[in-house]
Motif scaffolding. Structure first.
Motif, PDB file in Angstrom:
ATOM      1  N   VAL A 112       0.778  -1.446   0.542  1.00 19.75           N
ATOM      2  CA  VAL A 112       0.169  -0.427   0.114  1.00 19.75           C
ATOM      3  C   VAL A 112       0.711   1.380   0.252  1.00 19.75           C
ATOM      4  O   VAL A 112       1.936   0.905   0.946  1.00 19.75           O
ATOM      5  CB  VAL A 112      -1.008   0.151   1.302  1.00 19.75           C
ATOM      6  CG1 VAL A 112      -1.981   1.291   1.472  1.00 19.75           C
ATOM      7  CG2 VAL A 112      -1.610  -1.725   1.617  1.00 19.75           C
ATOM      8  N   GLY A 113       0.791   2.480  -1.292  1.00 17.25           N
ATOM      9  CA  GLY A 113       1.261   3.066  -1.215  1.00 17.25           C
ATOM     10  C   GLY A 113       0.591   4.668   0.062  1.00 17.25           C
ATOM     11  O   GLY A 113      -0.607   3.795   0.210  1.00 17.25           O
ATOM     12  N   GLU A 114       1.257   5.711   0.230  1.00 18.02           N
ATOM     13  CA  GLU A 114       0.348   6.569   0.713  1.00 18.02           C
ATOM     14  C   GLU A 114      -1.214   7.150   0.614  1.00 18.02           C
ATOM     15  O   GLU A 114      -1.664   7.494   1.183  1.00 18.02           O
ATOM     16  CB  GLU A 114       1.683   8.209   1.304  1.00 18.02           C
ATOM     17  CG  GLU A 114       3.008   6.861   2.909  1.00 18.02           C
ATOM     18  CD  GLU A 114       3.772   7.724   2.649  1.00 18.02           C
ATOM     19  OE1 GLU A 114       3.823   9.225   2.467  1.00 18.02           O
ATOM     20  OE2 GLU A 114       4.645   7.922   3.061  1.00 18.02           O
ATOM     21  N   ARG A 115      -0.687   7.976  -0.468  1.00 15.84           N
ATOM     22  CA  ARG A 115      -1.749   8.876  -1.364  1.00 15.84           C
ATOM     23  C   ARG A 115      -1.099   9.116  -3.280  1.00 15.84           C
ATOM     24  O   ARG A 115      -2.592   8.293  -3.821  1.00 15.84           O
ATOM     25  CB  ARG A 115      -1.283   9.865  -0.524  1.00 15.84           C
ATOM     26  CG  ARG A 115      -2.994  10.382  -1.015  1.00 15.84           C
ATOM     27  CD  ARG A 115      -2.735  12.360  -0.402  1.00 15.84           C
ATOM     28  NE  ARG A 115      -1.776  12.918  -0.265  1.00 15.84           N
ATOM     29  CZ  ARG A 115      -1.978  13.795  -1.424  1.00 15.84           C
ATOM     30  NH1 ARG A 115      -3.069  13.754  -2.626  1.00 15.84           N
ATOM     31  NH2 ARG A 115      -0.595  14.553  -1.718  1.00 15.84           N
ATOM     32  N   THR A 116      -0.504   9.315  -3.553  1.00 12.93           N
ATOM     33  CA  THR A 116      -0.242   8.956  -4.886  1.00 12.93           C
ATOM     34  C   THR A 116       0.286   8.077  -5.129  1.00 12.93           C
ATOM     35  O   THR A 116       0.931   7.278  -4.336  1.00 12.93           O
ATOM     36  CB  THR A 116       1.002  10.951  -4.761  1.00 12.93           C
ATOM     37  OG1 THR A 116       2.326  10.541  -5.038  1.00 12.93           O
ATOM     38  CG2 THR A 116      -0.042  11.894  -4.284  1.00 12.93           C
ATOM     39  N   PHE A 117       0.451   8.342  -7.015  1.00 10.30           N
ATOM     40  CA  PHE A 117       1.135   7.121  -7.258  1.00 10.30           C
ATOM     41  C   PHE A 117       2.718   7.424  -7.210  1.00 10.30           C
ATOM     42  O   PHE A 117       3.770   6.041  -7.087  1.00 10.30           O
ATOM     43  CB  PHE A 117       0.982   7.499  -9.038  1.00 10.30           C
ATOM     44  CG  PHE A 117       1.209   5.742 -10.089  1.00 10.30           C
ATOM     45  CD1 PHE A 117       0.371   4.868  -9.637  1.00 10.30           C
ATOM     46  CD2 PHE A 117       2.650   6.214 -10.639  1.00 10.30           C
ATOM     47  CE1 PHE A 117       0.957   3.438 -10.761  1.00 10.30           C
ATOM     48  CE2 PHE A 117       3.114   4.358 -11.242  1.00 10.30           C
ATOM     49  CZ  PHE A 117       1.535   3.692 -11.109  1.00 10.30           C
ATOM     50  N   GLN A 118       3.287   8.170  -7.114  1.00 14.37           N
ATOM     51  CA  GLN A 118       4.625   8.278  -6.349  1.00 14.37           C
ATOM     52  C   GLN A 118       5.178   7.506  -5.587  1.00 14.37           C
ATOM     53  O   GLN A 118       6.603   7.071  -5.435  1.00 14.37           O
ATOM     54  CB  GLN A 118       5.245   9.828  -6.326  1.00 14.37           C
ATOM     55  CG  GLN A 118       5.328  10.171  -8.432  1.00 14.37           C
ATOM     56  CD  GLN A 118       3.969  11.571  -8.258  1.00 14.37           C
ATOM     57  OE1 GLN A 118       2.576  10.256  -7.919  1.00 14.37           O
ATOM     58  NE2 GLN A 118       3.684  12.637  -8.859  1.00 14.37           N
ATOM     59  N   ASP A 119       4.070   7.550  -4.484  1.00 16.98           N
ATOM     60  CA  ASP A 119       4.056   7.026  -3.422  1.00 16.98           C
ATOM     61  C   ASP A 119       4.636   5.325  -3.640  1.00 16.98           C
ATOM     62  O   ASP A 119       5.164   4.644  -2.839  1.00 16.98           O
ATOM     63  CB  ASP A 119       3.012   6.962  -1.872  1.00 16.98           C
ATOM     64  CG  ASP A 119       2.891   8.751  -1.630  1.00 16.98           C
ATOM     65  OD1 ASP A 119       3.492   9.731  -2.158  1.00 16.98           O
ATOM     66  OD2 ASP A 119       1.652   8.853  -2.080  1.00 16.98           O
ATOM     67  N   LEU A 120       4.200   5.101  -4.355  1.00 16.93           N
ATOM     68  CA  LEU A 120       3.816   3.400  -4.597  1.00 16.93           C
ATOM     69  C   LEU A 120       5.471   3.250  -5.495  1.00 16.93           C
ATOM     70  O   LEU A 120       6.003   2.285  -5.046  1.00 16.93           O
ATOM     71  CB  LEU A 120       3.535   2.747  -6.061  1.00 16.93           C
ATOM     72  CG  LEU A 120       1.597   2.119  -5.852  1.00 16.93           C
ATOM     73  CD1 LEU A 120       1.134   2.359  -6.798  1.00 16.93           C
ATOM     74  CD2 LEU A 120       1.857   1.606  -4.707  1.00 16.93           C
ATOM     75  N   THR A 121       6.139   4.024  -5.776  1.00 18.27           N
ATOM     76  CA  THR A 121       7.307   3.445  -6.321  1.00 18.27           C
ATOM     77  C   THR A 121       8.305   2.822  -5.948  1.00 18.27           C
ATOM     78  O   THR A 121       9.261   1.496  -6.270  1.00 18.27           O
ATOM     79  CB  THR A 121       8.492   4.908  -6.831  1.00 18.27           C
ATOM     80  OG1 THR A 121       8.077   5.361  -5.920  1.00 18.27           O
ATOM     81  CG2 THR A 121       7.442   5.255  -7.954  1.00 18.27           C
ATOM     82  N   LYS A 122       8.563   3.268  -3.870  1.00 21.23           N
ATOM     83  CA  LYS A 122       9.546   2.059  -3.144  1.00 21.23           C
ATOM     84  C   LYS A 122       9.033   0.706  -3.064  1.00 21.23           C
ATOM     85  O   LYS A 122      10.221  -0.278  -3.506  1.00 21.23           O
ATOM     86  CB  LYS A 122       9.639   3.448  -2.240  1.00 21.23           C
ATOM     87  CG  LYS A 122       9.650   4.119  -2.060  1.00 21.23           C
ATOM     88  CD  LYS A 122      10.026   4.565  -0.456  1.00 21.23           C
ATOM     89  CE  LYS A 122      10.851   6.466  -0.432  1.00 21.23           C
ATOM     90  NZ  LYS A 122      10.024   6.870   0.793  1.00 21.23           N
ATOM     91  N   LEU A 123       7.999   0.563  -3.733  1.00 22.94           N
ATOM     92  CA  LEU A 123       6.934  -0.547  -3.023  1.00 22.94           C
ATOM     93  C   LEU A 123       7.374  -1.207  -3.990  1.00 22.94           C
ATOM     94  O   LEU A 123       8.033  -2.839  -4.877  1.00 22.94           O
ATOM     95  CB  LEU A 123       5.702  -0.272  -3.277  1.00 22.94           C
ATOM     96  CG  LEU A 123       5.244  -0.226  -1.588  1.00 22.94           C
ATOM     97  CD1 LEU A 123       4.023   0.245  -1.368  1.00 22.94           C
ATOM     98  CD2 LEU A 123       5.958  -1.150  -0.625  1.00 22.94           C
ATOM     99  N   ILE A 124       6.880  -0.815  -5.781  1.00 23.77           N
ATOM    100  CA  ILE A 124       7.611  -1.775  -6.965  1.00 23.77           C
ATOM    101  C   ILE A 124       8.716  -1.911  -7.258  1.00 23.77           C
ATOM    102  O   ILE A 124       9.091  -2.635  -7.900  1.00 23.77           O
ATOM    103  CB  ILE A 124       7.192  -0.536  -8.196  1.00 23.77           C
ATOM    104  CG1 ILE A 124       4.875  -0.894  -7.740  1.00 23.77           C
ATOM    105  CG2 ILE A 124       7.236  -1.305  -8.989  1.00 23.77           C
ATOM    106  CD1 ILE A 124       4.361   0.351  -8.981  1.00 23.77           C
ATOM    107  N   LYS A 125       9.405  -0.823  -6.407  1.00 25.93           N
ATOM    108  CA  LYS A 125      10.680  -0.973  -7.001  1.00 25.93           C
ATOM    109  C   LYS A 125      11.314  -2.238  -6.182  1.00 25.93           C
ATOM    110  O   LYS A 125      11.963  -2.989  -7.201  1.00 25.93           O
ATOM    111  CB  LYS A 125      11.701  -0.249  -5.861  1.00 25.93           C
ATOM    112  CG  LYS A 125      12.289   1.014  -7.184  1.00 25.93           C
ATOM    113  CD  LYS A 125      13.245   2.081  -6.635  1.00 25.93           C
ATOM    114  CE  LYS A 125      13.462   3.127  -7.753  1.00 25.93           C
ATOM    115  NZ  LYS A 125      14.410   4.285  -6.478  1.00 25.93           N
ATOM    116  N   LYS A 126      10.688  -2.753  -5.151  1.00 24.76           N
ATOM    117  CA  LYS A 126      11.705  -3.935  -4.484  1.00 24.76           C
ATOM    118  C   LYS A 126      11.540  -5.385  -4.801  1.00 24.76           C
ATOM    119  O   LYS A 126      11.390  -5.909  -4.564  1.00 24.76           O
ATOM    120  CB  LYS A 126      11.129  -4.070  -2.816  1.00 24.76           C
ATOM    121  CG  LYS A 126      11.069  -2.976  -1.661  1.00 24.76           C
ATOM    122  CD  LYS A 126      10.799  -2.915  -1.130  1.00 24.76           C
ATOM    123  CE  LYS A 126      11.768  -1.675   0.371  1.00 24.76           C
ATOM    124  NZ  LYS A 126      10.921  -1.489   1.337  1.00 24.76           N
TER     125      LYS A 126
END
Length: 247
Positions: A112-126
């Motif tokens: 789960v990201g925090e709010r924006t699509f940019q917030d998801l980048t760290k999770l997707i990177k992993k």
């Protein structure tokens, strides 16, 4: 000119306690709600024509409730059993919680990201080795594919639903002091329904830079804009404006 009536181009809030209801009561203004646009799901045939096979993906990126609804609807229509080990990447907590409608939340891999699509980048990177499916509407913010390409992950977009202009013909002779818009699609709907619309004394309230731009390009005068530092929400912007003109 004083503000007595407002039309918000969105569905009425489900919650009993909404900032709009508080605004209406506090400032003694009438606020109506009406969707200027609505969502229609694509058919399984249309999805197949996009050469999308749900079985090819190990992870799904959800940015909205509509994306979730239409992904699971089409999976059922196409007789695709979503694997228990499917990974779900949700843009916000609200989107992730909605996923419970279709899966047993505690038994699934949900990020789960925090709010924006940019917030998801760290999770997707992993999880760069996953094959990502991005269910979306026919309208997608350019930054989303840009971010996914920059991450250099394997991903595909599937257009599973589209934004459609609603029929507003019953509002032909109805006047509101303020019209409130949240997207360029809402502005488009106004002029598709009423090609001869003239703003005159109607105040236009808009949320977001892209909506401001769409309104101005359509020849509208923007009287109320949000978010700003002083008024981060639309209801705050409306209240600030009403206080000034209804003195």
């Amino acid at each position: 000119m004083k503000v007595k009536t407002i039309l918000v181009s969105q569905p009425a809030p489900n919650a009993k306690h909404s900032p709009y209801f508080d605004l209406s009561e506090k400032q003694k203004v009438k606020i109506d709600f009406r969707s200027f646009i609505h969502v229609e799901g694509e058919s399984s045939r249309e999805v197949r024509n996009q050469k999308i096979d749900f079985a090819n993906f190990t992870a799904v990126i959800f940015t909205s409730r509509n994306a979730i609804n239409n992904y699971f609807r089409l999976a059922e229509e196409m007789r695709f059993k979503v694997p228990d080990d499917m990974k779900y990447f949700c843009q916000s907590e609200a989107v992730a919680y909605y996923l419970q409608k279709y899966v047993v939340y505690r038994k699934r891999k949900i990020y789960v990201g925090e709010r924006t699509f940019q917030d998801l980048t760290k999770l997707i990177k992993k999880h760069k080795t996953e094959k990502f499916l991005l269910p979306s509407s026919d309208k997608l913010k350019p930054i989303v594919p840009q971010i996914l390409d920059e991450l250099e992950v394997t991903w595909e977009r599937a257009i599973l639903f589209k934004t459609v202009v609603s029929d507003l013909s019953d509002l032909q002779n109805v006047y509101y002091d303020v019209l409130v818009f949240f997207s360029p699609s809402g502005i488009k709907s106004l002029f598709e329904n009423f090609p001869d619309f003239e703003q005159n004394k109607t105040r236009i309230a808009v949320f977001g830079n892209t909506t401001v731009k769409a309104a101005e390009e359509a020849g509208l005068r923007v009287d109320i804009a949000a978010p700003t530092k002083e008024t981060p929400s639309m209801t705050m912007a409306l209240e600030h404006y009403i206080k000034n003109v209804n003195k």
